[in-house]
Write an enzyme that holds these catalytic residues in place. Sequence first.
Site, mmCIF file in Angstrom:
data_model
loop_
_atom_site.group_PDB
_atom_site.id
_atom_site.type_symbol
_atom_site.label_atom_id
_atom_site.label_comp_id
_atom_site.label_asym_id
_atom_site.label_seq_id
_atom_site.Cartn_x
_atom_site.Cartn_y
_atom_site.Cartn_z
ATOM 1 N N ASP A 87 -6.966 -6.636 2.074
ATOM 2 C CA ASP A 87 -7.189 -7.144 3.428
ATOM 3 C C ASP A 87 -8.387 -6.525 4.130
ATOM 4 O O ASP A 87 -8.695 -6.883 5.265
ATOM 5 C CB ASP A 87 -5.921 -7.045 4.288
ATOM 6 C CG ASP A 87 -5.519 -5.626 4.672
ATOM 7 O OD1 ASP A 87 -6.364 -4.728 4.681
ATOM 8 O OD2 ASP A 87 -4.320 -5.429 4.980
ATOM 9 N N HIS A 109 0.800 -1.217 0.000
ATOM 10 C CA HIS A 109 0.000 0.000 0.000
ATOM 11 C C HIS A 109 0.836 1.271 0.000
ATOM 12 O O HIS A 109 0.293 2.369 -0.200
ATOM 13 C CB HIS A 109 -0.977 0.003 1.180
ATOM 14 C CG HIS A 109 -2.301 0.595 0.843
ATOM 15 N ND1 HIS A 109 -3.463 0.304 1.537
ATOM 16 C CD2 HIS A 109 -2.682 1.465 -0.121
ATOM 17 C CE1 HIS A 109 -4.479 0.978 1.014
ATOM 18 N NE2 HIS A 109 -4.023 1.692 0.007
ATOM 19 N N HIS A 157 4.509 0.539 4.367
ATOM 20 C CA HIS A 157 3.122 0.349 3.910
ATOM 21 C C HIS A 157 2.104 0.684 4.997
ATOM 22 O O HIS A 157 0.907 0.754 4.711
ATOM 23 C CB HIS A 157 2.896 -1.064 3.345
ATOM 24 C CG HIS A 157 2.758 -2.151 4.358
ATOM 25 N ND1 HIS A 157 2.074 -3.328 4.099
ATOM 26 C CD2 HIS A 157 3.207 -2.265 5.636
ATOM 27 C CE1 HIS A 157 2.125 -4.115 5.164
ATOM 28 N NE2 HIS A 157 2.813 -3.496 6.104
ATOM 29 N N ASP A 203 -3.194 2.851 7.927
ATOM 30 C CA ASP A 203 -1.929 3.242 7.299
ATOM 31 C C ASP A 203 -1.610 4.701 7.602
ATOM 32 O O ASP A 203 -1.159 5.458 6.738
ATOM 33 C CB ASP A 203 -1.973 2.991 5.788
ATOM 34 C CG ASP A 203 -2.154 1.517 5.458
ATOM 35 O OD1 ASP A 203 -1.880 0.677 6.331
ATOM 36 O OD2 ASP A 203 -2.577 1.212 4.323
ATOM 37 N N GLU A 238 -2.102 -4.942 -2.269
ATOM 38 C CA GLU A 238 -1.850 -5.925 -1.220
ATOM 39 C C GLU A 238 -2.377 -7.335 -1.538
ATOM 40 O O GLU A 238 -2.681 -8.114 -0.645
ATOM 41 C CB GLU A 238 -2.397 -5.451 0.135
ATOM 42 C CG GLU A 238 -1.740 -4.186 0.664
ATOM 43 C CD GLU A 238 -0.359 -4.393 1.281
ATOM 44 O OE1 GLU A 238 0.125 -5.547 1.303
ATOM 45 O OE2 GLU A 238 0.237 -3.393 1.738
ATOM 46 N N ASP A 256 -9.886 -0.440 3.760
ATOM 47 C CA ASP A 256 -8.718 -1.154 4.278
ATOM 48 C C ASP A 256 -9.023 -1.637 5.692
ATOM 49 O O ASP A 256 -9.799 -1.010 6.413
ATOM 50 C CB ASP A 256 -7.532 -0.177 4.304
ATOM 51 C CG ASP A 256 -6.170 -0.829 4.443
ATOM 52 O OD1 ASP A 256 -6.093 -1.933 4.994
ATOM 53 O OD2 ASP A 256 -5.180 -0.199 4.027
ATOM 54 N N HIS A 261 -6.658 -1.547 7.793
ATOM 55 C CA HIS A 261 -5.727 -0.698 8.526
ATOM 56 C C HIS A 261 -5.831 0.728 8.019
ATOM 57 O O HIS A 261 -6.171 0.966 6.856
ATOM 58 C CB HIS A 261 -4.292 -1.202 8.328
ATOM 59 C CG HIS A 261 -4.121 -2.676 8.553
ATOM 60 N ND1 HIS A 261 -4.331 -3.606 7.547
ATOM 61 C CD2 HIS A 261 -3.795 -3.382 9.659
ATOM 62 C CE1 HIS A 261 -4.122 -4.821 8.033
ATOM 63 N NE2 HIS A 261 -3.799 -4.714 9.310
ATOM 64 N N ASP A 263 -7.612 -1.962 -0.508
ATOM 65 C CA ASP A 263 -6.659 -2.949 0.004
ATOM 66 C C ASP A 263 -7.383 -4.281 0.169
ATOM 67 O O ASP A 263 -8.453 -4.340 0.805
ATOM 68 C CB ASP A 263 -6.118 -2.458 1.351
ATOM 69 C CG ASP A 263 -4.978 -3.303 1.897
ATOM 70 O OD1 ASP A 263 -5.077 -4.536 1.837
ATOM 71 O OD2 ASP A 263 -4.008 -2.725 2.419
#
Length: 298
Positions: free
Chosen positions: A227, A100, A139, A126, A270, A122, A124, A225
């Site tokens: 994830d 990312h 990332h 980030d 990702e 996402d 996360h 992303d």
Amino acid sequence: MGRRIGVLGVPMDLGAGRRGVDMGPSALRYGQLHEALESLGHSVEDYGDIDVPVVESIRSEHRQNGMAYLETIRKACQDTLEQLLSFPTDAFPIVLGGDHSIAMGSVSGASRKERIGVIWVDAHADFNTPETSPSGNIHGMPLAALCGLGDPRLVNLGWEGPKVRPEDVVLIGIRSLDKGEVRLLRERGVTVYTMKEIDTLGISEIAEATVEKLQGLRKIHLSLDADVLDPEVAPGVGTPVKGGLTYREAHLLMELLADAGIVTSLDLVEVNPILDRENRTAQMMVELASSLLGKKIY
């Protein structure tokens, strides 16, 4: 009506803690991204991949300010930015990651130095800086850098200063935050929809609120992303977190954003083929891109 779509790969895993996402662009192409978009009436031009060194060729690059492979990542993002600036002005850019951290280049390049909104989908945020990051993996820092926080070599990528205003950012699907990120997100007033809000409000209400918040902007970048999806749906990610978006929640979000017609550029990041099963995660991301770009059930 069909769009003119420009595809750019950034095969980089230097910002992540696990190897493999550098093969993400190949997996997405192998998942028939181009064919899926062309079937919707779009024209697709592939600009190939940014040249990114493999880890084995730069192992001697020392950590700077606690960050691994800073200079190589910065150059890859700079190259991404410059390549996007060379795209035709009417093109819809799709950037294939890679980890990312590539978003520092893709968001900046897609903005063309104009104000841009960002929908960050996402698990996360980030939103770490070198001071708050437990790992030093870049990332986990790109959105903070885009908002002007962190190492100046990342903040000033392309041109000096922040590329995104925190009030123009919406995070969706968040379920794993570091303590430092929580503080920074609250201080900057970033809109954050965690999985708790998705469970209580529903993805349709969150999509509506996101559109209402950002629809006044001429440019809006969606950074997706893999994830953010539940690992049962998308196993091929390096940082899986249980309890993510379901298949239908993810598609509904893309479909509602498509209905609103506000998204002007896209990241797909990702995807880690090493950890995947029969390219399932890449194919899921291709399906989501298709939903964002007009695929309908009826």
